[in-house]
Design a protein around this motif. Sequence first.
Motif, PDB file in Angstrom:
ATOM      1  N   VAL A  86       0.850  -1.193   0.000  1.00  0.00           N
ATOM      2  CA  VAL A  86       0.000   0.000   0.000  1.00  0.00           C
ATOM      3  C   VAL A  86       0.885   1.242   0.000  1.00  0.00           C
ATOM      4  O   VAL A  86       1.778   1.394   0.837  1.00  0.00           O
ATOM      5  N   LEU A  87       0.637   2.131  -0.970  1.00  0.00           N
ATOM      6  CA  LEU A  87       1.437   3.349  -1.106  1.00  0.00           C
ATOM      7  C   LEU A  87       0.906   4.464  -0.216  1.00  0.00           C
ATOM      8  O   LEU A  87      -0.288   4.583  -0.012  1.00  0.00           O
ATOM      9  N   ARG A  88       1.831   5.268   0.302  1.00  0.00           N
ATOM     10  CA  ARG A  88       1.481   6.513   0.985  1.00  0.00           C
ATOM     11  C   ARG A  88       1.985   7.641   0.084  1.00  0.00           C
ATOM     12  O   ARG A  88       3.181   7.708  -0.195  1.00  0.00           O
ATOM     13  N   VAL A  89       1.073   8.483  -0.358  1.00  0.00           N
ATOM     14  CA  VAL A  89       1.461   9.562  -1.273  1.00  0.00           C
ATOM     15  C   VAL A  89       1.095  10.906  -0.649  1.00  0.00           C
ATOM     16  O   VAL A  89      -0.054  11.151  -0.322  1.00  0.00           O
ATOM     17  N   ASN A  90       2.118  11.742  -0.459  1.00  0.00           N
ATOM     18  CA  ASN A  90       1.933  13.081   0.114  1.00  0.00           C
ATOM     19  C   ASN A  90       2.739  14.085  -0.685  1.00  0.00           C
ATOM     20  O   ASN A  90       3.622  13.709  -1.449  1.00  0.00           O
ATOM     21  N   VAL A  91       2.459  15.365  -0.460  1.00  0.00           N
ATOM     22  CA  VAL A  91       3.313  16.416  -1.020  1.00  0.00           C
ATOM     23  C   VAL A  91       4.658  16.308  -0.314  1.00  0.00           C
ATOM     24  O   VAL A  91       4.710  16.188   0.912  1.00  0.00           O
ATOM     25  N   ALA A  92       5.749  16.288  -1.074  1.00  0.00           N
ATOM     26  CA  ALA A  92       7.084  16.154  -0.490  1.00  0.00           C
ATOM     27  C   ALA A  92       7.418  17.388   0.345  1.00  0.00           C
ATOM     28  O   ALA A  92       7.074  18.506  -0.026  1.00  0.00           O
TER      29      ALA A  92
END
Length: 139
Positions: A86-92
Motif C-alpha cells: 500500500v502506497l502513501r502519497v503526500n506532497v514532499a
Amino acid sequence: SYGVMSQQQQPNKRILYVGGLAEEAMEETVHAAFIPFGDIVEVNVPRDMTAKDKTNRGFAFVEFASEDDADEARFNMNGAELFGRVLRVNVAKPMAHRLGSSKPVWSADEWYQNLQEGAAPAPSEQTLGAPPAVSSSTG
C-alpha cells in the motif's frame, strides 16, 4: 527582507513523496503508475548504497509538470497498491526539513555515495601496504 527565505520553505506541490514502495519497484515502475495523471518531469527512487543489489529505500519522489496533476495523482494513488504494498502519497517536504542538523552527515545520500566511490578512503586502505608517514621517535 525580500521574502526569499519564506518561499524556499514552502513545499513544491508538484513534487510528491511516495512511501511504502516494494523492493522491486524501479523508476520505470513508479513512472508507469503515475503517468496516467499527467506529464512527469522526474521520478527519483533513492537507492540503499549499503545493500549489495542497491535496492530502493522504500520511497520515491515524483515531480509533475503541473500542480493540478500532482494533486490528482496524490488523491488517486494514496492508499493504492503497487506490487502488493500500500502506497502513501503526500506532497514532499522541502529539503531543508528532511536534512536537518539533527541527522548525522552520513545519512545524506551524496556524502555516502562519495564514500562508496572512494572519495573518502576507509581506514583499512590507509594502513595496508604503505609504511606509516610518521616514523616513531627513537629514545
